[in-house]
Design a protein around this motif. Structure first.
Motif, PDB file in Angstrom:
ATOM      1  N   VAL A   1     -42.439 -37.258 -25.091  1.00 55.62           N
ATOM      2  CA  VAL A   1     -41.473 -38.213 -25.936  1.00 55.62           C
ATOM      3  C   VAL A   1     -39.968 -37.957 -25.924  1.00 55.62           C
ATOM      4  CG1 VAL A   1     -41.214 -39.356 -28.411  1.00 55.62           C
ATOM      5  CG2 VAL A   1     -43.598 -38.261 -27.587  1.00 55.62           C
ATOM      6  N   VAL A   2     -39.274 -38.993 -25.909  1.00 53.80           N
ATOM      7  CA  VAL A   2     -37.942 -38.847 -26.176  1.00 53.80           C
ATOM      8  C   VAL A   2     -37.523 -39.386 -27.566  1.00 53.80           C
ATOM      9  CG1 VAL A   2     -35.465 -39.768 -25.131  1.00 53.80           C
ATOM     10  CG2 VAL A   2     -37.235 -38.921 -23.666  1.00 53.80           C
ATOM     11  N   VAL A   3     -36.766 -38.576 -27.968  1.00 56.84           N
ATOM     12  CA  VAL A   3     -36.008 -39.097 -29.611  1.00 56.84           C
ATOM     13  C   VAL A   3     -34.458 -39.243 -29.270  1.00 56.84           C
ATOM     14  CG1 VAL A   3     -35.527 -38.513 -31.845  1.00 56.84           C
ATOM     15  CG2 VAL A   3     -37.662 -37.845 -30.882  1.00 56.84           C
ATOM     16  N   ILE A   4     -34.132 -40.718 -29.707  1.00 54.07           N
ATOM     17  CA  ILE A   4     -32.632 -41.118 -29.461  1.00 54.07           C
ATOM     18  C   ILE A   4     -31.977 -41.268 -30.901  1.00 54.07           C
ATOM     19  CG2 ILE A   4     -31.056 -42.929 -28.521  1.00 54.07           C
ATOM     20  CD1 ILE A   4     -33.012 -43.485 -26.437  1.00 54.07           C
ATOM     21  N   PHE A   5     -30.930 -40.622 -31.069  1.00 52.58           N
ATOM     22  CA  PHE A   5     -30.276 -40.502 -32.364  1.00 52.58           C
ATOM     23  C   PHE A   5     -29.152 -41.692 -31.888  1.00 52.58           C
ATOM     24  CE2 PHE A   5     -32.028 -36.466 -32.559  1.00 52.58           C
ATOM     25  CZ  PHE A   5     -32.466 -36.236 -33.636  1.00 52.58           C
TER      26      PHE A   5
END
Length: 293
Positions: A52-56
């Motif tokens: 998973v990629v978490v983008i802030f």
């Protein structure tokens, strides 16, 4: 047990979504180094193999909570309300990860952090997310993306607390997660009638003020050394006053998840430091697997 396998500060500035011919024209014959920097970042992500990629997202401003998008898929055509004359008609279709989003809210309710899930597949997107999804080809790899907002009625330590809950949620999962802080460093725009200091529009000397350039370069040096604690110590007196984009929410949430002031992950610059209408931009990768070793 889950883990954060890598993290990055990533520029998303809208000029990077324009066609190559326009960027070269604006750059006086030289394209932005942030474009090949995306390819370098894609290579880092491929090596890290995140689930998973978490983008802030420093453009998704919310009030009252840091929101976490929790739908299983996001699909549509992006148009920017900020610059619709050239940011329009961008199709997107990518997976979310409801399980991780819900875990983030559960941990945040337990430990604090004010992170809450919003599960609505028609929720509007921001180009701080869409630009990264496109340039990092997350649609093509079918990698799930979870975007986290920047809550505007927060001080800097609230963003760190938000990140701490996210980091704990990752650890309680069985997921390999990459964190992307989507935004600039110093974020003061040049005025509408601005005349470039250098014919190459992306050149660092076109950043809004000399003191912003000096501060940005000082921060980059500290991050290269893994001195996140020093960056946080200087936040209120320096980086909050300049300030960084979204008052640094994207970086602060990311570093909170990475361990906050105790984080020692060293940054590797993946692009030149560049101007974007006065703001200071860079891609920088933090290898969390190196820290774990």
């Amino acid at each position: 047990m889950g883990s954060i396998v890598g993290a990055a500060i990533v520029s998303h500035h809208p000029g990077l979504m324009q066609c190559e011919e326009f960027r070269v024209l604006q750059g006086a014959g030289a394209d932005s180094d942030l474009i090949p920097g995306y390819a370098r970042l894609r290579a880092k992500l491929a090596e890290a193999r995140p689930d998973v990629v978490v983008i802030f997202d420093s453009h998704w401003f919310t009030t009252g909570y840091h929101l976490v998008d929790g739908a299983s898929r996001y699909q549509g055509n992006y148009i920017s309300d900020e610059m619709p004359w050239y940011l329009h008609g961008v199709p997107y279709n990518y997976r979310g990860h409801p399980g991780l989003a819900l875990e983030i809210e559960a941990v945040s309710r337990e430990l604090g952090g004010y992170n809450r899930v919003i599960n609505h597949p028609e929720l509007g997107r921001q180009y701080a997310t869409i630009n990264l999804v496109k340039h990092l080809r997350l649609e093509h790899s079918d990698t799930p993306v979870v975007t986290v907002s920047s809550c505007q009625n927060c001080d800097w330590m609230h963003f760190v607390k938000s990140g701490e809950a996210i980091g704990e949620a990752v650890r309680r999962s069985n997921l390999r997660v990459a964190l992307l802080a989507s935004g600039a460093l110093s974020h003061k725009f040049n005025p509408i009638d601005w005349k470039p200091n250098h014919p190459r529009i992306f050149h660092e000397s076109n950043v809004s003020r000399p003191e912003n350039i000096a501060s940005d370069k000082g921060a980059i040096e500290l991050l290269q050394q893994g001195r996140h604690g020093t960056v946080l110590d200087r936040w209120q007196d320096e980086y909050r006053k300049l300030p960084w984009e979204a008052f640094g929410a994207h970086y602060l949430q990311m570093v909170g998840a990475m361990g906050g002031a105790d984080c020692r992950a060293r940054g590797e610059t993946l692009s030149a430091y560049e101007n974007a209408r006065g703001t200071g931009n860079v891609h920088m990768w933090f290898d969390m697997q190196e820290v774990a070793a």
